[in-house]
Design a protein around this motif. Sequence first.
Motif, PDB file in Angstrom:
ATOM      1  N   LEU A  45       0.705  -1.218  -0.173  1.00  0.00           N
ATOM      2  CA  LEU A  45      -0.015   0.034  -0.032  1.00  0.00           C
ATOM      3  C   LEU A  45       0.938   1.249  -0.034  1.00  0.00           C
ATOM      4  N   ASP A  46       2.068   1.244   0.825  1.00  0.00           N
ATOM      5  CA  ASP A  46       3.067   2.483   0.736  1.00  0.00           C
ATOM      6  C   ASP A  46       3.541   2.546  -0.735  1.00  0.00           C
ATOM      7  N   LEU A  47       4.031   1.577  -1.438  1.00  0.00           N
ATOM      8  CA  LEU A  47       4.545   1.692  -2.675  1.00  0.00           C
ATOM      9  C   LEU A  47       3.481   1.909  -3.601  1.00  0.00           C
ATOM     10  N   LEU A  48       2.249   1.533  -3.614  1.00  0.00           N
ATOM     11  CA  LEU A  48       1.247   1.889  -4.543  1.00  0.00           C
ATOM     12  C   LEU A  48       0.742   3.353  -4.244  1.00  0.00           C
ATOM     13  N   HIS A  49       0.772   3.819  -3.121  1.00  0.00           N
ATOM     14  CA  HIS A  49       0.515   5.288  -2.459  1.00  0.00           C
ATOM     15  C   HIS A  49       1.677   6.057  -3.256  1.00  0.00           C
ATOM     16  N   ASP A  50       2.956   5.858  -3.241  1.00  0.00           N
ATOM     17  CA  ASP A  50       4.208   6.528  -3.724  1.00  0.00           C
ATOM     18  C   ASP A  50       4.164   6.411  -5.280  1.00  0.00           C
ATOM     19  N   ILE A  51       3.848   5.256  -5.865  1.00  0.00           N
ATOM     20  CA  ILE A  51       3.619   5.376  -7.323  1.00  0.00           C
ATOM     21  C   ILE A  51       2.507   6.299  -7.644  1.00  0.00           C
ATOM     22  N   ARG A  52       1.451   6.087  -7.258  1.00  0.00           N
ATOM     23  CA  ARG A  52       0.207   6.980  -7.647  1.00  0.00           C
ATOM     24  C   ARG A  52       0.642   8.439  -7.676  1.00  0.00           C
ATOM     25  N   ASN A  53       1.300   8.643  -6.568  1.00  0.00           N
ATOM     26  CA  ASN A  53       1.755  10.516  -6.279  1.00  0.00           C
ATOM     27  C   ASN A  53       3.048  10.660  -6.886  1.00  0.00           C
ATOM     28  N   ASP A  54       3.662   9.987  -7.683  1.00  0.00           N
ATOM     29  CA  ASP A  54       4.860  10.068  -8.260  1.00  0.00           C
ATOM     30  C   ASP A  54       6.071  10.375  -7.025  1.00  0.00           C
ATOM     31  N   LYS A  55       6.178   9.820  -5.995  1.00  0.00           N
ATOM     32  CA  LYS A  55       6.841  10.109  -5.191  1.00  0.00           C
ATOM     33  C   LYS A  55       7.990   8.968  -4.830  1.00  0.00           C
ATOM     34  N   LEU A  56       7.971   8.173  -5.845  1.00  0.00           N
ATOM     35  CA  LEU A  56       8.793   6.761  -5.603  1.00  0.00           C
ATOM     36  C   LEU A  56      10.225   7.428  -6.360  1.00  0.00           C
ATOM     37  N   ARG A  57      11.086   7.284  -5.476  1.00  0.00           N
ATOM     38  CA  ARG A  57      12.660   7.349  -5.952  1.00  0.00           C
ATOM     39  C   ARG A  57      13.166   6.218  -6.938  1.00  0.00           C
ATOM     40  N   LEU A  58      13.166   6.308  -8.139  1.00  0.00           N
ATOM     41  CA  LEU A  58      13.619   5.695  -9.179  1.00  0.00           C
ATOM     42  C   LEU A  58      14.836   5.592  -9.429  1.00  0.00           C
ATOM     43  N   GLN A  59      15.625   4.539  -9.545  1.00  0.00           N
ATOM     44  CA  GLN A  59      16.911   4.459 -10.145  1.00  0.00           C
ATOM     45  C   GLN A  59      17.041   4.204 -11.534  1.00  0.00           C
ATOM     46  N   LEU A  60      17.848   4.924 -12.297  1.00  0.00           N
ATOM     47  CA  LEU A  60      17.932   4.754 -13.658  1.00  0.00           C
ATOM     48  C   LEU A  60      19.159   3.889 -14.020  1.00  0.00           C
ATOM     49  N   ASP A  61      19.023   3.179 -14.945  1.00  0.00           N
ATOM     50  CA  ASP A  61      20.177   2.115 -15.572  1.00  0.00           C
ATOM     51  C   ASP A  61      19.873   1.997 -17.202  1.00  0.00           C
ATOM     52  N   LYS A  85      11.062   2.160 -18.919  1.00  0.00           N
ATOM     53  CA  LYS A  85      10.189   3.511 -18.586  1.00  0.00           C
ATOM     54  C   LYS A  85       8.810   3.136 -18.986  1.00  0.00           C
ATOM     55  N   ARG A  86       8.709   2.721 -20.224  1.00  0.00           N
ATOM     56  CA  ARG A  86       7.097   2.841 -20.772  1.00  0.00           C
ATOM     57  C   ARG A  86       6.401   1.724 -20.040  1.00  0.00           C
ATOM     58  N   ALA A  87       6.895   0.659 -19.456  1.00  0.00           N
ATOM     59  CA  ALA A  87       5.952  -0.217 -18.746  1.00  0.00           C
ATOM     60  C   ALA A  87       5.718   0.444 -17.219  1.00  0.00           C
ATOM     61  N   TYR A  88       6.828   1.299 -16.740  1.00  0.00           N
ATOM     62  CA  TYR A  88       6.390   1.887 -15.426  1.00  0.00           C
ATOM     63  C   TYR A  88       5.458   2.894 -15.692  1.00  0.00           C
ATOM     64  N   THR A  89       5.444   3.838 -16.551  1.00  0.00           N
ATOM     65  CA  THR A  89       4.613   4.756 -16.862  1.00  0.00           C
ATOM     66  C   THR A  89       3.207   4.184 -17.104  1.00  0.00           C
ATOM     67  N   GLU A  90       2.979   3.112 -17.843  1.00  0.00           N
ATOM     68  CA  GLU A  90       1.699   2.515 -17.879  1.00  0.00           C
ATOM     69  C   GLU A  90       1.293   1.769 -16.737  1.00  0.00           C
TER      70      GLU A  90
END
Length: 134
Positions: A45-61, A85-90
């Motif tokens: 639920l915390d992860l889902l909240h962060d994803i919804r609110n664009d608060k997740l700190r993502l690492q780029l590779d 990136k596309r899969a995450y955005t969807e």
Amino acid sequence: MTKHDVEATSPNRLAVRRVARSTTVQMCDLIDPEDIATMGPKCWLDLLHDIRNDKLRLQLDGENIIIEIHDAAAGQSPHLVRTTKRAYTEFQKAAVDGRFDGLKPAPFGLGFGPWIWAESVVEEAVAKALDGVA
């Protein structure tokens, strides 16, 4: 080129599912369904909240995104989920639309519920694609 350098197509999606009839959730990119992150309900639920609110700190590779999942209650070390990136955005758009609320538990006797991704339930998508094929 690695498997994650492939453009996000139907089998390459970030997805979640319930474990049996528990509240435990698993997440992976369907291009590598053996690389699974497992988390308890609060972590999910915390992860889902962060994803919804664009608060997740993502690492780029390169062209990929790495999501670090750490379920402190489970006492396990962080697990990294790699996706495009596309899969995450969807996935993020679907999360905002409430697509992942109330994940279906697995039917009795089965170990996992269906994989749910941004566009549909994987099993339903496969059945639709094979409809009419002998």
